[in-house]
Design an enzyme around this catalytic site. Structure first.
Site, PDB file in Angstrom:
ATOM      1  N   LYS A 284       0.846  -1.202   0.000  1.00  0.00           N
ATOM      2  CA  LYS A 284       0.000   0.000   0.000  1.00  0.00           C
ATOM      3  C   LYS A 284       0.878   1.249   0.000  1.00  0.00           C
ATOM      4  CE  LYS A 284      -4.022  -1.755   2.584  1.00  0.00           C
ATOM      5  NZ  LYS A 284      -5.007  -1.544   1.513  1.00  0.00           N
ATOM      6  N   ARG A 358     -10.397 -11.391   1.905  1.00  0.00           N
ATOM      7  CA  ARG A 358     -11.276 -12.410   1.337  1.00  0.00           C
ATOM      8  C   ARG A 358     -10.648 -13.805   1.417  1.00  0.00           C
ATOM      9  NH1 ARG A 358     -11.409  -9.162  -4.224  1.00  0.00           N
ATOM     10  NH2 ARG A 358     -11.086  -7.512  -2.701  1.00  0.00           N
TER      11      ARG A 358
END
Ligand code: BES
Ligand code: MN
Ligand code: ZN
Length: 508
Positions: A284, A358
């Site tokens: 990120k 996920r």
């Protein structure tokens, strides 16, 4: 941190000193208790109201210092607007607002006189008010030095002097009874907020598991699965996310059997617990990365909820499952392009290591269904930035394969003020995550990022299992100031899911 301010209930005429809080409706129309105090002070209260142009509108207040003829050091007159049309959420928020007004008042006791111009309040309304007051009392001050530095940033929660709040009402026993379950909710929300606010150097997967273990005291059965157990179960997706970290991954399984054997299959709550999300090799950007200490808010909610259910002895069979990992880049980290095998046997092509939540949930959801055959599964996750693009910070996104479950959750959201907005699922969206080399890929392209993430989760839900996914990236952390919370973590979901359980899954 748990609010040190004790809250109790007493009659209207019980002895009192310190700060008094009374109410006025729009007009201003003073309540009976406010009128009494006005008389005792020879009209000082109405005088002060006139001088300041106080009209009883919601959110307005008058502060009367050193009033004559009473023991109180000050009287705060608070406007309620039109309380005859108040919902439970309005009472909750009013309680929060009043708690906010008490901070920094340099008094050990606050006495709140709850009535309306028409007469007495319902016990449930008082209980919601008191819940709001307690929730607003939360602060996360663990890392603030004890003696505040000169020019330090003082805020509204620097009220070390307030020791007790007494809620005066017509029927204190009924109010106290109605408030009893709310004490458990306060503790559950407090626990969830504490976990979200805690920095990731202190709270890694093992430390989070340790905090969850403390629920044993409340009667929750806790099992902590470590590296060996997770390997044995075949949780290749969850383990792949954690493999770049020095800190081993864990899954915590919490069981509350409040409905006993006759209660049947449990409802399962599953939480994403990424204790820090750097993005992994798909790193990120630096700006704002600190917020990713809160990427375990789904797991925090599940732990807080289990705490609340156990403490209020809810007649429900519930299991909570949290997947705890740290997503780090390192020589051992997973790479974009890797293919891993989930517990379900499905293979996953990892296109972006920042789509890690996920993968963690895939194995936890599968485990929940295999092990417990639950009658419904609700998962919570700070899953996508895209849900904030769609819904901002007002609503969490809800995705579901079951209209009844979705409607129940949305209704619980309206009751508690933890609002949900339903977003779609469907075969065309599902196609977005078909992979060329594996069964599924972990990203779905540029558009509808929250939906393709939800489609990914649905690949790990068995036919016939009612399931809902709550994307709480916008509502659980980096919270906008509200009447009932001023801390960074909101504890979102605890009150919502407690309400869901209360409305639909408890034995009567
Ligand atoms: N934890 C983030 C989502 C998030 C972002 C939560 C901002 C709260 C605030 C999640 O793991 C993530 O990185 N999602 C990616 C998915 C993408 C790589 C497909 C995202 O939303 O950008
Ligand atoms: Mn991520
Ligand atoms: Zn994440």
């Amino acid at each position: 941190m748990t609010d040190q301010t004790a809250l109790s209930f007493a009659s209207m005429s019980a002895p009192a000193d310190g700060v008094a809080v009374v109410f006025a409706e729009e007009g201003p129309k003073l309540t009976q208790a406010a009128q009494d105090l006005d008389k005792k002070t020879k009209g000082q209260l109405t005088k002060a109201a006139q001088i300041t142009g106080f009209n009883g509108k919601k959110g307005s207040s008058v502060d009367l210092l050193a009033p004559q003829g009473v023991k109180f050091s000050r009287i705060v007159l608070v406007g309620t607007g039109k309380p005859s049309s108040f919902t439970q959420e309005d009472w909750l928020n009013l309680g929060g607002t009043v708690r906010g007004l008490l901070s920094g008042r340099e008094s050990a006791a606050a006495h709140l006189y709850l009535d309306t111009a028409k007469g007495d309040l319902a016990a449930d309304d008082i209980a919601s008010f008191a819940l709001g007051a307690q929730l607003r009392g939360y602060t996360f001050k663990k890392y603030k030095s004890k003696t505040p530095k000169k020019n330090g940033n003082a805020d509204e929660t620097d009220d070390k002097t307030l020791k007790k709040i007494v809620v005066h009402c017509a029927d204190p026993r009924a109010a106290s009874h109605a408030f009893a379950p709310n004490r458990a909710i306060v503790d559950g929300v407090t626990l969830a907020r504490d976990l979200v606010n805690e920095p990731a150097n202190v709270l890694g997967p093992a430390e989070f598991a340790g905090r969850a273990k403390a629920l044993t005291k409340a009667g929750v059965k806790i099992e902590v699965l470590g590296d060996a157990a997770l390997k044995k179960l075949g949780m290749g997706a969850l383990l792949a996310v954690g493999q770049g970290s020095e800190r081993p991954s864990h899954v915590v399984v919490m069981q509350w059997k409040g409905a006993g054997a006759k209660g049947g299959a449990p409802i399962a709550f599953v939480g994403k617990g990424v204790t820090f999300d750097t993005g992994g090799i798909s790193l990120k950007p630096a700006a704002g990365m600190e917020d990713m200490k809160g990427d375990m808010a789904g797991a925090a909610c599940v732990v807080g909820l289990m705490q609340a259910l156990a403490e209020r002895k809810a007649k429900v069979n519930a299991v909570g499952i949290v997947g705890l990992v740290e997503n780090m880049p390192s020589g051992k980290a997973q790479r974009p392009g890797d293919v891993v095998t989930a517990m379900s046997g499905s293979t996953i092509e990892v296109l972006n290591t920042d789509a890690e939540g996920r993968m963690v949930l895939a194995d936890c959801l599968w485990y929940a269904q295999e092990k417990f055959k639950p009658k419904a599964v609700v998962n919570l996750a700070t899953l996508t930035g895209a849900v904030m693009v769609a819904l901002g910070k007002e609503h969490a996104g809800i995705f579901s394969n079951n209209d009844e479950l979705a409607d129940r959750l949305i209704a619980a959201g309206k009751e508690t003020g933890e609002k949900l907005w339903r977003l779609p699922l469907g075969p065309k969206y599902d196609k977005m995550i078909d992979s060329k080399v594996a069964d599924v890929k972990n990203t779905g392209g540029k558009w509808g990022g929250s939906i393709s993430a939800a489609q990914f989760l649905q690949r790990f839900i068995k036919e016939g299992t009612p399931w809902a996914h709550l994307d709480i990236a916008g509502t659980a952390m980096s919270s906008v100031d509200s009447d009932i919370n001023r801390s960074w973590g909101s504890g979102f979901g605890v009150r919502l899911l407690d309400q869901l359980v209360k409305d639909h899954y408890e034995r009567r």
